[in-house]
Design an enzyme around this catalytic site. Structure first.
Site, PDB file in Angstrom:
ATOM      1  N   ASN A 218      -6.539  -3.219  58.186  1.00 50.10           N
ATOM      2  CA  ASN A 218      -7.159  -4.490  56.851  1.00 50.10           C
ATOM      3  C   ASN A 218      -8.416  -4.686  56.488  1.00 50.10           C
ATOM      4  O   ASN A 218      -9.203  -5.422  55.684  1.00 50.10           O
ATOM      5  CB  ASN A 218      -6.725  -5.678  56.642  1.00 50.10           C
ATOM      6  CG  ASN A 218      -6.665  -6.284  58.313  1.00 50.10           C
ATOM      7  OD1 ASN A 218      -7.768  -5.463  58.864  1.00 50.10           O
ATOM      8  ND2 ASN A 218      -5.730  -7.141  58.248  1.00 50.10           N
TER       9      ASN A 218
ATOM     10  N   GLU B  82     -10.555 -11.701  59.991  1.00 46.92           N
ATOM     11  CA  GLU B  82      -9.271 -10.767  59.030  1.00 46.92           C
ATOM     12  C   GLU B  82     -10.128 -10.616  57.722  1.00 46.92           C
ATOM     13  O   GLU B  82     -10.883 -12.040  57.542  1.00 46.92           O
ATOM     14  CB  GLU B  82      -8.232 -11.832  59.394  1.00 46.92           C
ATOM     15  CG  GLU B  82      -7.072 -11.673  60.436  1.00 46.92           C
ATOM     16  CD  GLU B  82      -6.391 -10.489  60.365  1.00 46.92           C
ATOM     17  OE1 GLU B  82      -7.027  -9.738  60.297  1.00 46.92           O
ATOM     18  OE2 GLU B  82      -6.344 -10.702  61.659  1.00 46.92           O
TER      19      GLU B  82
ATOM     20  N   ASP C 191     -14.275 -11.067  71.675  1.00 44.83           N
ATOM     21  CA  ASP C 191     -12.833 -11.997  70.983  1.00 44.83           C
ATOM     22  C   ASP C 191     -11.790 -11.731  71.530  1.00 44.83           C
ATOM     23  O   ASP C 191     -11.755 -10.553  72.948  1.00 44.83           O
ATOM     24  CB  ASP C 191     -12.284 -11.062  69.496  1.00 44.83           C
ATOM     25  CG  ASP C 191     -12.007  -9.814  69.727  1.00 44.83           C
ATOM     26  OD1 ASP C 191     -11.467  -9.415  70.428  1.00 44.83           O
ATOM     27  OD2 ASP C 191     -11.587  -9.411  67.932  1.00 44.83           O
TER      28      ASP C 191
ATOM     29  N   HIS D 247     -10.807  -5.684  59.200  1.00 42.04           N
ATOM     30  CA  HIS D 247     -11.138  -6.661  60.079  1.00 42.04           C
ATOM     31  C   HIS D 247     -11.943  -6.102  61.020  1.00 42.04           C
ATOM     32  O   HIS D 247     -11.776  -4.829  61.768  1.00 42.04           O
ATOM     33  CB  HIS D 247      -9.799  -7.902  61.080  1.00 42.04           C
ATOM     34  CG  HIS D 247      -8.891  -6.777  61.662  1.00 42.04           C
ATOM     35  ND1 HIS D 247      -7.662  -7.121  61.846  1.00 42.04           N
ATOM     36  CD2 HIS D 247      -9.593  -5.778  62.961  1.00 42.04           C
ATOM     37  CE1 HIS D 247      -7.698  -6.086  63.093  1.00 42.04           C
ATOM     38  NE2 HIS D 247      -8.072  -5.666  63.784  1.00 42.04           N
TER      39      HIS D 247
HETATM   40  C1  F6R Z   1     -10.834  -6.002  69.247  1.00 39.67           C
HETATM   41  C2  F6R Z   1     -11.340  -5.431  68.063  1.00 39.67           C
HETATM   42  C3  F6R Z   1     -10.115  -5.720  67.074  1.00 39.67           C
HETATM   43  C4  F6R Z   1     -10.088  -3.624  66.763  1.00 39.67           C
HETATM   44  C5  F6R Z   1      -9.466  -3.795  65.461  1.00 39.67           C
HETATM   45  C6  F6R Z   1      -8.702  -1.711  65.666  1.00 39.67           C
HETATM   46  O1  F6R Z   1     -11.615  -6.355  70.050  1.00 39.67           O
HETATM   47  O2  F6R Z   1     -12.784  -6.455  67.794  1.00 39.67           O
HETATM   48  O3  F6R Z   1     -11.639  -6.145  65.829  1.00 39.67           O
HETATM   49  O4  F6R Z   1     -11.716  -3.187  66.783  1.00 39.67           O
HETATM   50  O5  F6R Z   1      -7.758  -4.323  65.541  1.00 39.67           O
HETATM   51  O6  F6R Z   1      -8.496  -1.920  67.017  1.00 39.67           O
HETATM   52  P1  F6R Z   1      -8.599  -0.187  67.712  1.00 39.67           P
HETATM   53  O7  F6R Z   1      -9.211  -0.004  67.896  1.00 39.67           O
HETATM   54  O8  F6R Z   1      -7.148  -0.397  68.783  1.00 39.67           O
HETATM   55  O9  F6R Z   1      -7.614   0.516  66.500  1.00 39.67           O
END
Ligand code: F6R
Length: 236
Positions: A136, A143, A67, A138
């Site tokens: 959440n 989301e 992403d 995701h």
């Molecule tokens: C980022 C991504 C997000 C993160 C998620 C957890 O490329 O795909 O889904 O993996 O937001 O983020 P952290 O590791 O910062 O808790």
């Protein structure tokens, strides 16, 4: 599903790096899907170490990131392209032209989404996709929703995700409100999926995702249906 409980963030990172390294060793011309965020930083550090020790060769590899924020140039310090260069890509011998992060900095997001899915297909599909998980549930920027989005698409970030990501920006206002992300089908089509999660505050959502009902309200719950899923968790 294979669940590995690591005793520390460092051990989780080493396990994850070992799995990715094994995949690269077995298929040096394969495709690895990468994630950003704080969770995979230790994994990338370890992969860089393995490369520096001469134990890993990235020269034939293709990488595709999950992403990217919309509206940030690739050289913006909070862009995911910048993150990947900083933590992994510029430190190993992967060919720059074989590293891909979707571009959220375009006037035609739909064309970019289509092109990204085609690029993954043309590369032969993803051999191993690394994932973190949001509070959440995701994955990528998929989301909670009333359906599972299929291909690469643009999304409006949830307030909680904006809150969580504010820590990387000077202020909450600077966090982009939209992003481009691989879809759930794109992720599920990966031949292997490796989900990593660390910290006590992530354990409830991980438990819900891997043991709870499969619902688009918890996007990661779809991973229960993946035929080759490894989850590595560490509680602290
Ligand atoms: C980022 C991504 C997000 C993160 C998620 C957890 O490329 O795909 O889904 O993996 O937001 O983020 P952290 O590791 O910062 O808790």
């Amino acid at each position: 599903m294979n669940i590995i409980k690591a005793s520390s963030y460092e051990q989780m990172s080493r396990h994850a790096a070992n799995i990715i390294a094994a995949q690269i060793t077995l298929k040096p011309t394969g495709v690895i899907g990468l994630a950003t965020g704080s969770t995979p930083i230790g994994t990338y550090d370890r992969l860089v170490e393995l490369y520096q020790q001469g134990d890993l060769d990235f020269s034939g590899l293709t990488t595709v990131n999950l992403d990217e924020y919309c509206g940030l140039a690739p050289d913006h310090p909070q862009s995911y392209r910048y993150f990947m260069e900083e933590y992994l890509l510029s430190k190993v011998n992967v060919a720059p032209e074989n590293t891909h992060v979707p571009s959220g900095n375009t006037d035609d997001i739909k064309a970019e989404c289509r092109a990204y899915d085609e690029l993954i297909k043309a590369a032969g599909g993803i051999d191993l996709q690394l994932l973190g998980i949001g509070h959440n549930g995701h994955i990528g920027f998929n989301e909670p929703a009333d359906h599972f989005p299929k291909g690469t698409h643009s999304v409006s970030l949830k307030e909680g995700t904006i809150d969580a990501n504010t820590r990387f920006f000077e202020s909450r206002d600077e966090v982009p409100r939209t992003a481009i992300t691989m879809g759930i089908k794109t992720i599920m089509d990966a031949r292997k999926v490796l989900l990593i999660a660390s910290g006590a505050e992530k354990m409830a959502i991980v438990d819900n995702a891997i043991n709870g009902p499969i619902t688009p309200e918890v996007p990661a719950s779809i991973l229960q249906l993946h035929p080759d899923l490894t989850v590595i968790i560490c509680e602290d």
